[in-house]
Enzyme design. Sequence first.
Site, mmCIF file in Angstrom:
data_model
loop_
_atom_site.group_PDB
_atom_site.id
_atom_site.type_symbol
_atom_site.label_atom_id
_atom_site.label_comp_id
_atom_site.label_asym_id
_atom_site.label_seq_id
_atom_site.Cartn_x
_atom_site.Cartn_y
_atom_site.Cartn_z
ATOM 1 N N LYS B 80 79.117 39.622 34.660
ATOM 2 C CA LYS B 80 79.669 38.443 35.349
ATOM 3 C C LYS B 80 80.760 37.787 34.512
ATOM 4 O O LYS B 80 81.234 36.700 34.841
ATOM 5 C CB LYS B 80 78.553 37.426 35.604
ATOM 6 C CG LYS B 80 77.467 37.942 36.523
ATOM 7 C CD LYS B 80 76.324 36.942 36.596
ATOM 8 C CE LYS B 80 75.105 37.558 37.247
ATOM 9 N NZ LYS B 80 73.897 36.818 36.925
ATOM 10 N N ARG B 101 74.044 46.653 20.542
ATOM 11 C CA ARG B 101 75.062 47.712 20.629
ATOM 12 C C ARG B 101 76.112 47.237 21.626
ATOM 13 O O ARG B 101 75.784 46.678 22.674
ATOM 14 C CB ARG B 101 74.458 49.027 21.093
ATOM 15 C CG ARG B 101 75.555 50.032 21.454
ATOM 16 C CD ARG B 101 75.061 51.423 21.526
ATOM 17 N NE ARG B 101 74.775 51.930 20.190
ATOM 18 C CZ ARG B 101 74.746 53.210 19.879
ATOM 19 N NH1 ARG B 101 74.988 54.119 20.789
ATOM 20 N NH2 ARG B 101 74.458 53.605 18.665
ATOM 21 N N HIS B 129 77.806 51.781 12.332
ATOM 22 C CA HIS B 129 76.468 52.052 12.860
ATOM 23 C C HIS B 129 75.532 52.070 11.656
ATOM 24 O O HIS B 129 75.051 53.119 11.245
ATOM 25 C CB HIS B 129 76.481 53.402 13.595
ATOM 26 C CG HIS B 129 75.255 53.675 14.407
ATOM 27 N ND1 HIS B 129 74.195 52.796 14.495
ATOM 28 C CD2 HIS B 129 74.908 54.740 15.185
ATOM 29 C CE1 HIS B 129 73.261 53.312 15.280
ATOM 30 N NE2 HIS B 129 73.681 54.487 15.714
#
Lengths: 143, 308
Positions: B80, B101, B129
Amino acid sequence: MNIDSIKNGIVLDHIKAGKSMQIYKYLGLDDMDCSVAIIKNAHSNKMGKKDIIKIDDTLNLNLDVLGYIDPDITVCYIKDSKIVEKRHLELPSRLVNVIRCKNPRCITSTDTDLDQIFRLTDPEQGVYRCAYCESRKSSQKDY
Amino acid sequence: MKHLIDPMDLSVAEVDQLLELADDIMLNREKYQEVCKHKKLATLFFEPSTRTRLSFEAAMLELGGSILGFSSADSSSASKGESVSDTVTVVSGYADIIAMRHPKEGAPYAASLHVNCPVINAGDGGHNHPTQTLTDLLTIHQEKGRLDNLTIGLCGDLKFGRTVHSLIKAMARYENIHFVMISPEELRLPDYIIKDVLEKKKIPYKEVHTIEEVIADLDILYMTRVQRERFFNEADYIRLKDTFILDEKKLADAREDLCIMHPLPRVNEISKKVDEDPRACYFKQALYGKYIRMALIMTLLGVSVDEH
């Protein structure tokens, strides 16, 4: 060339020749009522040529940004026509909302309300990196 | 340590503490089964990642905690148009720790600026990561018993592989590490990693084009996938693709204690038959990922067994 000395104000000395207009613009000096003198290509024993800006008013200068634009600038604070303080600038360790990250994959490209934060990661080379995505930005050039 | 955003946020001492805790968790799982009771982990996955998300969730459940979250941007308010900072500000009221993530680089860092609870970067685009790097370090530590005095072969896509770049930076902090880069010319390690990490720290490395010419020297072989889309033309891909597929034949001269790693998912770069080889560690590596995440969650939440 003679320029009147100022009574209470700030002198930005040792500006790299040609950079004074850039600094004038950033500081918003064109919107001020006080006297401002820009001296371009003044003789300098140390630099050969330099620019100087004299501001006949006391301002709250963002020294970090000035340091980013030109770390060799000397800021002289004048009171009662005497230099009361001299500040030598250096590259600031952190810049907030001074330069923008141009990496389209960076979160700041979509979440535009985030502060644009850069960290000085290589002081010798004047390299800044975006705190979010680590994209590289060299000092001064992109300002 | 408050958040984990970049693998290099952790000092060597902090990494050692995490590895030590993970070792103990593996040996004494019952001891830790309620250590995070009444704590909640929010897994905010703005892009899908089955393995990493399940690993985080399994880690929290094994510590006795609870989980909540979403597994794609479509099922969050991001669809949204909500900003990351708004999303995490809301979620931080519901959870004690966040694993995020996001496809955009730096999103977890942005999140960490807006919340009081710890944020773990579970992958931000092609950037960092860190829990994969910690997983790799725990695997090496477990399988080799040390993080120094190792010859590490890195094979495949060394140009775009963020796991490889992070692993090089992390391992470069230990003594007597040698790297061997095995890749096609098109996918060789970027110059900035060579200059800023290897040459700066005077770490010995060599670059080769086949696995066979170096396999006998390696303590670790870290495989990555060579993807078709990385090549300029199909002919080059077809010419090179088999060179970087690990099979039993290429392992003929390998040491008996070689440790074969892969961040997964694997497609075809390691032959299925290699799975039966005792030197294949990549599935164990995925399991170690859960234990190091357990250690990380405990450390960031500041909980320990003694408190319970």
